[in-house]
Design an enzyme around this catalytic site. Structure first.
Site, PDB file in Angstrom:
ATOM      1  CB  ALA A  54     -11.194   8.613 -32.732  1.00  0.00           C
ATOM      2  CG  ASP A  55     -15.829   9.927 -27.269  1.00  0.00           C
ATOM      3  OD1 ASP A  55     -16.433   8.587 -27.335  1.00  0.00           O
ATOM      4  OD2 ASP A  55     -16.393  10.842 -26.776  1.00  0.00           O
ATOM      5  CB  VAL A  56     -18.403  11.561 -31.631  1.00  0.00           C
ATOM      6  CG1 VAL A  56     -19.560  12.805 -32.157  1.00  0.00           C
ATOM      7  CG2 VAL A  56     -18.016  10.990 -33.076  1.00  0.00           C
TER       8      VAL A  56
END
Length: 305
Positions: free
Chosen positions: A255-257
């Site tokens: 989920a890392d931007v």
């Protein structure tokens, strides 16, 4: 770990796939960084070992990292601990040959590994630092995360001044146990983050949470499961800590931007990839998801380093 002790300085042998300058570029990605200073081709870092503050001047030639001690020669046992710390900090015991072999056949990673060849995971050997830094970065941009870190370190960390420069240590959990929540909120930490950080400090001070204890778990999934049982630690935070503190090559913060933005750029998309697309891409990186993520993060700093 292969290192040589010359008393007034130490040398740590580096693997073939190591590029100190690439590591410095990553370490220099923020002008708000206070835990190390880059001076030309050297890296200065303050460490606390066996209760002593040790300033390290770190340089590198083609085959080894050299560490000098500007404030005087530390004891042999401290020199040994410093060598071990630096070896872990730069992930020097990792054999990257299989990662590069895998990446050479991957359309996303091939250009990155060619461009940043020798870049190593910049790790965080200290569990408290890794957890707190990850919590600081939750749901904010990296620039503001560094601002919070600078305030946190300069309010609660130990420091040493030498040659007109001030060098800082990340605050210890022993120091943060006694911090007033209102004081942290005054540094613009949210109420939740304040609670999470102080709770973790208390757990570590009581011995309920230690890195050594987690290293005794059967496997990395058990470690991640335990981390996610800590208040304030979700999947993203746990994966980040698994990457940076526990050297888990399979850790993948899906989920890392930053990961999403890097993949959007590398794939030439007009949108960020979906979680489903990320999970499909990840299957091609089996056993090296953490390094794939780290190289993708590195690609984000090309315009600023």
């Amino acid at each position: 770990m292969n290192w040589f002790d010359y008393e007034s300085y130490i040398e740590i042998c580096t693997p073939l796939e190591f590029n100190f300058r690439e590591c410095l570029k990553f370490l220099g990605r923020s002008d708000q960084e206070v835990l190390h200073q880059i001076k030309g081709d050297n890296l200065n870092k303050l460490l606390k070992v066996a209760g002593e503050l040790i300033l390290c001047k770190i340089g590198c030639d083609q085959t080894s990292i050299q560490v000098d001690f500007p404030l005087g020669t530390p004891t042999k046992s401290i020199r040994e601990k410093i060598a071990a710390y630096i070896c872990e900090w730069f992930d020097l015991e990792r054999d990257l040959s299989r990662f590069y072999e895998m990446a050479s056949n991957d359309k996303i990673l091939q250009p990155l590994t060619h461009k940043y060849y020798g870049l190593r995971m910049i790790c965080m050997p200290d569990l408290f630092e890794a957890l707190v830094w990850a919590i600081m970065g939750q749901q904010i941009n990296l620039t503001f995360a560094y601002t919070l870190k600078k305030r946190f370190v300069e309010h609660y960390g130990e420091c040493l001044t030498f040659g007109g420069e001030t060098y800082w240590l990340f605050p210890s959990f022993e120091r943060i146990v006694s911090v007033n929540e209102d004081d942290l909120r005054g540094l613009q930490f949210t109420g939740r983050k304040t609670e999470y950080i102080i709770d973790i400090a208390k757990s570590m001070a009581s011995g309920e949470l230690t890195k050594d204890m987690l290293l005794q778990k059967e496997d990395t999934q058990q470690v991640k499961k335990f981390l996610m049982g800590i208040r304030g630690v979700g999947a993203w935070t746990a994966d980040y800590v698994m990457m940076k503190c526990f050297h888990d090559p399979n850790a993948f913060p899906v989920a890392d931007v930053g990961l999403h933005n890097a993949l959007k750029s590398q794939l030439g998309l007009n949108r960020k990839p979906t979680i489903e697309e990320l999970k499909e891409i990840e299957t091609h990186w089996e056993g090296w998801q953490a390094y794939a993520t780290f190289y993708l993060w590195r690609s984000l700093y090309d315009e600023t380093v």
